[in-house]
Design an enzyme around this catalytic site. Structure first.
Site, PDB file in Angstrom:
ATOM      1  CB  SER A 224      -0.860  -0.021   1.264  1.00 33.37           C
ATOM      2  OG  SER A 224      -1.464   1.227   1.466  1.00 33.37           O
TER       3      SER A 224
ATOM      4  CE  LYS B 238      -1.788  -4.413   3.515  1.00 37.01           C
ATOM      5  NZ  LYS B 238      -2.111  -5.658   2.803  1.00 37.01           N
TER       6      LYS B 238
ATOM      7  CE1 TYR C  76      -3.998  -2.030   5.415  1.00 34.40           C
ATOM      8  CE2 TYR C  76      -3.367   0.168   4.685  1.00 34.40           C
ATOM      9  CZ  TYR C  76      -3.747  -1.127   4.399  1.00 34.40           C
ATOM     10  OH  TYR C  76      -3.847  -1.525   3.094  1.00 34.40           O
TER      11      TYR C  76
END
Ligand code: UDP
Length: 329
Positions: A117, A145, A141
């Site tokens: 991402s 990643k 988050y």
């Protein structure tokens, strides 16, 4: 037919990938725990209901099917929730992924394509963002990643596992045939929320801040069509199958559109009123996020086929107007 294991294949991006692979002569085998995925979205190959935390199940799958490569779409992806429930994110997105990778190593499957991402970059210091931009994620988050990207580097060095990490900008749009689309519960993404407002399911769309240093004061994002993401995964797959080294690539259009522009375009497409409501900025939202995908163009030969915002929203509208209740209907 070559089998590809699609982890999270019942979700938004995974299901579009399955259709794409099936149309291109591959057999997509879906593993999904159906926490956020939809059974009804799995139409192009078998569905195995289960989790990547289950090593026994993973070993059974790799023994039963000769798997050529794994594409990993299964992750929790609510940034806000990742701040309040980080353990859930580190366990699911990182620890369970290690489990999957370990079984792959044991079963000698060495090609992995990972959904990364642009959240790995954090607050941009330069636009457009290239792959060389510093990676300083600002929420759990984004950190999950980035951690997996780093783990993949270590797995390559230690075990020869070759991988491609694809750093998505804003995935949007739907299958141009209108067969599958975006159905998140809860929905937090701009385009589906705007279309739900057009359908009268929401009173208004909240604009998170109109005092950003942009032309109309609203945030600018790089929306990339879901089928263009599928194209890139397919090119990455071919690269690995051909024995070429993996890499990390941005996937965006290189063009940004403001929240205001998205709403205006959706009004034109739907022909419906879309009332707006200006609210506070959402914490952690940079004013502009636009990626450069020159590396993917050069090394993968990737070129978005649906780059314009109108087409992106039009395909999304096809799905939303046909299935206003999503897969439930
Ligand atoms: N956004 C908004 N209202 C909403 C949802 C999103 O104004 O109800 C804005 C958000 O601030 C961001 C853009 O729309 O600038 C895209 O947000 P989304 O959540 O779709 O994706 P993100 O960029 O957070 O990955």
């Amino acid at each position: 037919m070559k089998n590809i294991l699609i982890v999270g294949g019942a979700g938004y991006i995974g299901s579009h990938m399955c259709k794409y692979l099936a149309n291109n002569g591959y057999n997509p085998i879906v593993l999904d725990n159906l926490v956020y995925g939809h059974k009804e979205a799995v139409r192009w190959g078998p569905l195995i209901e289960g989790s990547i935390s289950d090593s026994r199940l993973l070993k059974q799958i790799f023994s039963k099917y000769q798997i050529v490569a794994v594409m990993h779409f299964a992750a929790f992806c609510y940034v806000g929730e990742s701040m309040t429930a980080p353990a859930k994110y580190y366990r699911n997105n990182v620890a369970d992924t290690i489990n999957l990778l370990e079984v792959m190593v044991e079963k000698n499957v060495s090609s992995f394509i990972f959904s990364s991402s642009c959240a790995t970059y954090g607050e941009p210091v330069e636009i457009p963002i290239t792959e060389k931009h510093p990676q300083n994620p600002i929420n759990p988050y984004g950190r999950t990643k980035l951690m997996v990207e780093q783990i993949l580097d270590d797995f390559k060095n230690a075990y020869g596992l070759e991988s491609v990490s694809l750093r998505y900008f804003n995935a949007a749009g739907a299958d141009p045939d209108g067969e599958i689309g975006e159905d998140h519960k809860p929905e937090t993404h701009l385009i589906p929320l705007v279309l739900q407002t057009a359908l009268g399911q929401r009173k208004s769309i909240s604009i998170f801040g109109d005092d950003y240093p942009t032309k109309d004061g609203t945030c600018i994002r790089d929306y990339i069509h879901i089928n263009d993401l599928a194209d890139a995964h397919f090119l990455a797959l071919k690269r690995l199958i051909n024995g070429l080294p993996g890499g990390k690539y941005n996937l965006g259009n290189g063009d940004g559109y403001s929240v205001g522009k998205v709403i205006e375009t959706a009004c034109k497409i739907t022909g419906k009123p879309i009332p707006i409501n200006i609210v506070e900025r959402r914490p952690g939202d940079p004013a502009v996020l636009v990626g450069s995908s020159k590396k993917a163009a050069g090394e993968l030969g990737w070129k978005p086929r649906f780059p314009d915002l109108y087409t992106i929203i039009e395909t999304a509208w096809k799905w939303h107007s046909r299935y206003p209740e999503g897969y439930k209907a």
